[in-house]
Motif scaffolding. Structure first.
Motif, PDB file in Angstrom:
ATOM      1  N   PHE A  77       0.064  -1.852   9.193  1.00 36.53           N
ATOM      2  CA  PHE A  77      -0.209  -0.839   8.447  1.00 36.53           C
ATOM      3  C   PHE A  77      -1.124   0.238   9.124  1.00 36.53           C
ATOM      4  O   PHE A  77      -1.156   1.499   8.333  1.00 36.53           O
ATOM      5  N   ARG A  84       1.246   2.337   2.787  1.00 37.01           N
ATOM      6  CA  ARG A  84      -0.213   1.916   2.503  1.00 37.01           C
ATOM      7  C   ARG A  84      -0.243   1.708   0.867  1.00 37.01           C
ATOM      8  O   ARG A  84      -1.271   1.047   0.414  1.00 37.01           O
ATOM      9  N   LEU A  87      -0.785  -1.522  -0.591  1.00 36.45           N
ATOM     10  CA  LEU A  87      -1.989  -2.532  -0.194  1.00 36.45           C
ATOM     11  C   LEU A  87      -2.838  -2.790  -1.261  1.00 36.45           C
ATOM     12  O   LEU A  87      -3.250  -1.653  -2.251  1.00 36.45           O
TER      13      LEU A  87
END
Length: 116
Positions: A77, A84, A87
């Motif tokens: 990442f 991202r 996430l």
């Protein structure tokens, strides 16, 4: 290379019958990436990245967020900022610098475990 998964492992069988894999678990719609392994003779060929791509695709299909726990998943990442959005917090809000520090910390922890 064909990538497959079970409820805890994403893996591929390599030409020499060894396996590369990501161990994971899902809790509360968060896919926790616990460990990534590629046999030494197959490293540097993009296999771990291919497994991570599969993990992200799987997370998206199932509506999961991703928690990168192992060093490789954090590194992935750092390199792929455009992904991202998948996430979980607090990882999504971390700066590049914070992710790099976390990567170094996890890498150190993993190396010290190997020596036990």
């Amino acid at each position: 290379m064909e990538v497959k998964h079970t409820s805890t492992v994403i893996y591929t069988v390599l030409p020499d019958n060894s396996k590369a894999f990501i161990r994971y678990k899902v809790e509360n719609n968060i896919m926790k990436l616990l460990e990534t392994y590629t046999p030494p003779q197959h490293r540097g060929k993009g296999i771990a990245g291919m497994l991570m791509d599969y993990a992200i695709e799987m997370a998206r299909k199932n509506g999961y967020l991703v928690e990168p726990i192992c060093s490789y998943s954090i590194y992935y990442f750092i390199k792929h900022k455009e992904l991202r959005d998948i996430l979980a917090e607090p990882y999504r809000s971390m700066s590049d610098e914070e992710l790099k520090k976390l990567f170094e910390k996890r890498l150190e922890e993993e190396k010290s475990k190997e020596g036990e």
